[in-house]
Each structure stands twice: as C-alpha cells, then as structure tokens.
Design an enzyme around this catalytic site. Structure first.
Site, PDB file in Angstrom:
ATOM      1  N   ASP A 101       0.868  -1.170   0.000  1.00  0.00           N
ATOM      2  CA  ASP A 101       0.000   0.000   0.000  1.00  0.00           C
ATOM      3  C   ASP A 101       0.911   1.228   0.000  1.00  0.00           C
ATOM      4  O   ASP A 101       1.922   1.252   0.711  1.00  0.00           O
ATOM      5  CB  ASP A 101      -0.857  -0.018   1.286  1.00  0.00           C
ATOM      6  CG  ASP A 101      -2.283   0.415   1.045  1.00  0.00           C
ATOM      7  OD1 ASP A 101      -2.464   1.525   0.527  1.00  0.00           O
ATOM      8  OD2 ASP A 101      -3.207  -0.353   1.402  1.00  0.00           O
ATOM      9  N   ASP A 203      -3.242   4.674  -2.278  1.00  0.00           N
ATOM     10  CA  ASP A 203      -4.354   5.068  -1.413  1.00  0.00           C
ATOM     11  C   ASP A 203      -4.917   6.439  -1.790  1.00  0.00           C
ATOM     12  O   ASP A 203      -4.163   7.376  -2.071  1.00  0.00           O
ATOM     13  CB  ASP A 203      -3.824   5.125   0.028  1.00  0.00           C
ATOM     14  CG  ASP A 203      -4.899   5.428   1.052  1.00  0.00           C
ATOM     15  OD1 ASP A 203      -5.775   4.575   1.258  1.00  0.00           O
ATOM     16  OD2 ASP A 203      -4.867   6.533   1.645  1.00  0.00           O
ATOM     17  N   GLU A 267      -6.676   3.702  -5.852  1.00  0.00           N
ATOM     18  CA  GLU A 267      -7.928   3.699  -5.088  1.00  0.00           C
ATOM     19  C   GLU A 267      -8.639   5.025  -5.308  1.00  0.00           C
ATOM     20  O   GLU A 267      -8.219   6.062  -4.800  1.00  0.00           O
ATOM     21  CB  GLU A 267      -7.674   3.514  -3.586  1.00  0.00           C
ATOM     22  CG  GLU A 267      -8.985   3.305  -2.840  1.00  0.00           C
ATOM     23  CD  GLU A 267      -9.060   3.935  -1.453  1.00  0.00           C
ATOM     24  OE1 GLU A 267      -9.887   3.491  -0.651  1.00  0.00           O
ATOM     25  OE2 GLU A 267      -8.317   4.892  -1.175  1.00  0.00           O
ATOM     26  N   HIS A 328     -11.185  -3.657   3.355  1.00  0.00           N
ATOM     27  CA  HIS A 328     -11.135  -3.379   4.794  1.00  0.00           C
ATOM     28  C   HIS A 328     -11.959  -2.155   5.191  1.00  0.00           C
ATOM     29  O   HIS A 328     -11.945  -1.758   6.358  1.00  0.00           O
ATOM     30  CB  HIS A 328      -9.673  -3.173   5.196  1.00  0.00           C
ATOM     31  CG  HIS A 328      -9.078  -1.967   4.531  1.00  0.00           C
ATOM     32  ND1 HIS A 328      -8.933  -1.886   3.159  1.00  0.00           N
ATOM     33  CD2 HIS A 328      -8.638  -0.788   5.021  1.00  0.00           C
ATOM     34  CE1 HIS A 328      -8.410  -0.709   2.856  1.00  0.00           C
ATOM     35  NE2 HIS A 328      -8.222  -0.022   3.965  1.00  0.00           N
ATOM     36  N   ASP A 329     -12.627  -1.529   4.210  1.00  0.00           N
ATOM     37  CA  ASP A 329     -13.461  -0.361   4.501  1.00  0.00           C
ATOM     38  C   ASP A 329     -14.952  -0.639   4.325  1.00  0.00           C
ATOM     39  O   ASP A 329     -15.767   0.223   4.628  1.00  0.00           O
ATOM     40  CB  ASP A 329     -13.096   0.793   3.540  1.00  0.00           C
ATOM     41  CG  ASP A 329     -11.683   1.309   3.724  1.00  0.00           C
ATOM     42  OD1 ASP A 329     -11.180   1.296   4.866  1.00  0.00           O
ATOM     43  OD2 ASP A 329     -11.074   1.731   2.715  1.00  0.00           O
TER      44      ASP A 329
HETATM   45  C1  NOJ Z   1      -8.563   4.662   2.144  1.00  0.00           C
HETATM   46  C2  NOJ Z   1      -8.200   3.489   2.999  1.00  0.00           C
HETATM   47  O1  NOJ Z   1      -8.670   2.318   2.399  1.00  0.00           O
HETATM   48  C3  NOJ Z   1      -8.810   3.737   4.360  1.00  0.00           C
HETATM   49  O2  NOJ Z   1      -8.740   2.612   5.180  1.00  0.00           O
HETATM   50  C4  NOJ Z   1      -8.116   4.920   4.968  1.00  0.00           C
HETATM   51  O3  NOJ Z   1      -8.712   5.241   6.206  1.00  0.00           O
HETATM   52  C5  NOJ Z   1      -8.189   6.149   4.044  1.00  0.00           C
HETATM   53  N1  NOJ Z   1      -7.915   5.833   2.672  1.00  0.00           N
HETATM   54  C6  NOJ Z   1      -7.194   7.195   4.474  1.00  0.00           C
HETATM   55  O4  NOJ Z   1      -5.895   6.783   4.173  1.00  0.00           O
END
Ligand code: NOJ
Length: 536
Positions: A101, A203, A267, A328-329
């Site tokens: 990441d 990210d 992302e 994971h979100d």
């Molecule tokens: C996206 C990530 O997937 C998430 O987990 C994170 O909190 C935010 N970006 C900030 O980096």
C-alpha cells in the site's frame, strides 16, 4: 495455464491482507509479517496470484497504518525490514507477487517532515504540507470537511496557520505541488521496488490535489441526516483535480523503470467516466484504477448487467478491467447479501472479465462483527459514532481454526474481538468440507486459472437478465471455447430455456453437480450460480 500473452496482473487474482488481523506470530494480539509468511501456503492453496498488504510502515496507528511516519521502514508491531525481505523471498519462491500500500495523499503528523513543517512558518519543509491563514474571523480558511467528520482544517496555535487534512488531523495532506516533496515520495516507491515489490495499491488518489484558490465546496442538496457528515458538501474543489493525472504518470514512470511489469492500482471512488481518466492518456496512468461500482449497485440482475455494460463500454482502448466486492473499509459480503448470495457473489467476482480482488476472510464467509462501544478502535466511528460508518466490524481477526484465539493469536485478547462463530467458521473446518465456502473459492480459482475464457477471455452480455437471473458469456478468442455463467440472485428456482443438448455444467455454487449434462433447459436452484460449457 490461462492467460498466455497477458501480463501477470491481467490473468492473476489479487488477495488483500489486512496485516493487523491476518496472523499474529508473537502473541501481542496484532498480526505481523512473520505471521503472514507462516500463512502463505493458505494463499497458494486458495489459488491467488498476488497479495496486497495494507500499510506496514512505522505509524502511530491513528488510522491503523494509513498515517505513515516513515515511508521506508516497517513498524515494529509488524516486524523488521529483514522480516519483510524474508516475506518477499518466501512469496516469490511460491510464485506469489507482493503489492504494498502506498499512501501519497497524507503522512502522519509524527512524520519528521510534518514535525519540521510545523515548527515555523519559514521552515524549509513548510510547503511540503498545505498551510493557510485563518479566515478573517479566525476560523478555518474555508468550508472543506474531513472525510472522518469535522472541518478539514486544524489550527496550529504556535504558528497561527491551519493545516489541511482530507482525513484525520493526524493525517496532514502532503503538497504534491512542491517538487522536493514529490521527489521524496517517488524515492519511497523506488526504495520498495528495489527490494522486489511487484506493485502498489495507491491510497486515496482522488484526494491528491485540492483546487489552489480554496473556494468553498458547494452544499450537497442530497445529503440527509444519518449520512456521513462529510457528504454535506460536494467535493468539487477537493477531489479529482486535473493535476492528479500528471502525478500518477510520474508514479507510473518510476514503476516502469523496473523489469517485470510492476503494477499500480489506484484507489479512487469516482463515477465511471471519471474513473476511466485514471488509466491515463495512452494508458500512462494506473494499470488498474480500482472499480468499486459493484459495491454500490443494487443486487439485482438488471442493475448489475447494466453496470457491467456501462463499465465495459467506458474502458479506453486497451485498458484492462477489474472488479472489487469487498475490502477493509466495506461491509462483508455475507453480511451485505446473506451467506447464500455470498457464494453467488464469489462466482460473479471470479467469472467477470478483469482482475478480481478478494478481501481476506471472504473465502470462508466471514461476517461483520458487532463491536461493543468500549472496544471501538476505528477513529471514524469514534469521531462520528452511531451511524454505522466504523470499519472495525470488517477488520476482525482471521479465523484459522477452532482453538483459543482462532489460531490467529495466543494473546488473551486480540486487538479486535473474534467473531462469535469462529469455532465453526474457520479455515481448518472448511478445508475438509467439500461443500464449504473455502472449497467454492478454491474451485472457482482453479477453474479461472484452467479456463482462458474466464481468465482473459472476452465478455458478452445476454438477453437473459431478468427475474433474478444474471447471465453472461465468456469466450476464449484463441480456441472459440464459450462458457455461460448463469447466476440466480434470488431465493426461488428459475428455469432457463433454449439450450442445445450437450451443454454441461463445470461448476455450481452448490458444489454438487460438476459434469451434469443439460438438455434443453437449465434449472437453477435458489441462490445457485453455475458455469456451463455452452454459448449463452
Ligand atoms: C482509504 C483506505 O482504504 C482507508 O482505510 C483509509 O482510512 C483512508 N484511505 C485514508 O488513508
């Protein structure tokens, strides 16, 4: 092997590891790199090709690693650089690629760069972050909001200016307009590429730039109480700004300087037309801008068929598709769709055209775990409680076996609680169960790798998409072999007519009728998906 003539990231399948919750090796209740190494054979047996590891850099863990205090180190909770080197060697020895990441939008407020930047208005690194004077009333410079609740500006009383943070105050945004900062961030990519990493998941890339004139974001008329407070405004000036494209191209140039097709995945939660621009001019951007659109599409045949058609039609020439159903979100599949449809979803993800990403635990059907208020870890839930925004429920420890600690840890208390069902829902139990979710994932991955039609073949929609049935065809251009995938997205039996004799089923989500001949009709049981050797 499927996918000759294609890059590894085109024919391959990516598996996301959330390292805090994958495998603990030292009994501190938090997963680590030696733990991940010890579990690599699970990934090999599953049949994935690459492992993407959420951040493992030194971090105060305000956002569990997405607040990086050193872009070229390993946090002691995860291990050491030597552990990392051992992990990458062990992964490569097994034919697994490793994707890290990369968090370019913001660092930790403890990163030495920010400490120096904050120290005075004329610090040499002041401009590495985004500092602005207060508004005339002393308040924040404008109405921009943090994704995690509250204003996106925090005042540094000592120097009398505000710093900008798209996320937590502890995650100050880096200023990519500053050439030194940009060089330092690109150097971090080289550091890991030289250590042998096969790519990066980048990210929050759509947040990389903000409009320089700092105009207020317009109000969002569609916002309703109960939704994330950050959505009160439309992020017209804080997201998807034109300068991001050049920065992505710069990252890609760095990756392309190394042999072996290093991969960049972006992302960006964006509408399809905007997402497509992240492939870059003449495909000079991300090889894979993450496609999250299945996550927000109703689980209905017509809606999904329409999404696939829109996405396929929007791809620039030569661009490679990809699909995501969890991370994971986001809420887990078995919780979002129910355990039976989670199996159908697995078949969808692993039979669509384009690189799939599987989130850890989905392969055993893990569910969202309710977290008692006293055990909440996620800063989002802490800052905006009670709206269901918190992500702890999808980050609980991997369930390996029925022993104490689920085989994840020997600690009395893992950092997040185990799911209540770990004694029955775990890898060890499912390995030996020929009808389990794990057996289904393994079968789907084996089929995808054995069938070029699935791994890299063409996609064609069908007219069948009605009454809960989603059907599509995948075709291997080299051999002309055609597979029809028919998914029953509902709980009622369905009959599909018009099949020529001789068609047969390669795989059912029920795992009980491989080789089954089909005459003129296909009977789909409730919540059943099948892959057939037949045109659609
Ligand atoms: C996206 C990530 O997937 C998430 O987990 C994170 O909190 C935010 N970006 C900030 O980096």
């Amino acid at each position: 092997m499927a996918g000759k003539g294609h890059a590894w990231w085109q024919s391959g399948v990516i598996y996301q590891v959330y390292p805090r919750s994958f495998q603990d090796s030292n009994g501190d209740g938090v997963g680590d790199l030696p733990g991940l190494l010890a579990r690599l054979d699970h990934l090999v047996a599953l049949g994935v090709d690459a492992v993407w590891i959420s951040p493992i850099y030194p971090s105060p863990m305000a956002d569990f690693g997405y607040d990086v205090a050193d872009y070229t180190g390993i946090d002691p909770v995860f291990g050491t650089l030597a552990d990392f080197d051992r992990l990458i060697a062990a992964a490569h020895a097994r034919g697994l690629r490793v994707i890290l990441d990369y968090v370019p939008n913001h660092s930790s407020d403890r990163h030495p760069w920010f400490v120096e930047s904050r120290a005075s208005r004329d610090s040499g690194k002041r401009d590495w972050y985004i500092w602005r004077d207060p508004a005339p009333d002393g308040g924040p410079p404008n109405n921009w909001l943090s994704e995690f609740g509250g204003p996106a500006w925090t005042l540094d009383a000592a120097t009398g200016q505000y710093w900008y943070h798209a996320y937590l105050p502890e995650q100050p945004d880096l200023n990519w307009r500053n050439p030194q900062l940009r060089d330092a961030m690109l150097a971090a990519l080289r550091f890991w590429l030289e250590r042998g990493v096969d790519g990066f998941r980048v990210d929050a890339i759509h947040h990389l730039f903000e409009a320089a004139e700092l105009r207020d974001n317009p109000p969002n008329p569609e916002w309703r109480p109960g939704q994330s407070p950050a959505r009160r405004v439309i992020r017209a000036h804080t997201m998807d700004q034109p300068e991001v494209q050049e920065a992505i191209t710069a990252m890609r140039r760095v990756a392309d300087a190394y042999p072996g097709e290093r991969l960049l995945i972006g992302e960006a939660y964006l509408p399809i037309d905007r997402l497509m621009t992240y492939y870059g001019v003449a495909l000079s951007g991300f090889q894979l801008p993450f496609n999250f659109h299945l996550l927000s599409t109703p689980w209905e045949a017509r809606a999904i068929a329409a999404l696939i058609a829109r996405y396929e039609a929007a791809l620039p020439p030569g661009a490679w598709p990809n699909w995501v159903l969890g991370n994971h979100d986001r809420s887990r599949l078995a919780s979002r769709l129910g355990p039976r449809q989670a199996r159908v979803a697995a078949m969808l993800l692993l039979t669509l055209r384009g690189t799939p990403t599987i989130y850890q635990g989905e392969e055993i059907g893990m569910t969202d775990v309710p977290i008692p208020p006293a055990q909440v870890q996620d800063p989002w839930e802490r800052r905006v409680p009670g709206l269901g925004l918190g992500r702890d429920p999808v980050r609980t420890p991997m369930q390996w076996d029925a022993g104490a600690g689920a085989g994840f840890t020997t600690a009395a208390e893992p950092w997040l609680p185990l799911a209540a069902d770990w004694r029955s829902v775990n890898v060890a139990a499912q390995v030996g169960d020929t009808s389990s979710m794990l057996s289904l994932y393994r079968a789907l991955l084996a089929l995808r790798h054995a069938e070029p039609a699935l791994a890299v073949g063409a996609y064609a929609s069908t007219a069948i998409n009605e009454d809960d049935v989603l059907a599509y065809e995948r075709r291997d251009e080299a051999t002309g072999r055609r597979l029809c995938i028919a998914l029953n997205l509902g709980g009622h039996p369905r009959v599909l007519a018009g099949f020529a004799p001789g068609a047969y089923v390669l795989l059912s989500t029920h795992l009980d009728r491989p080789g089954g001949m089909i005459n003129s009709m296909v009977r789909l049981r409730p919540d059943e998906g099948i892959v057939m050797v037949h045109p659609c």
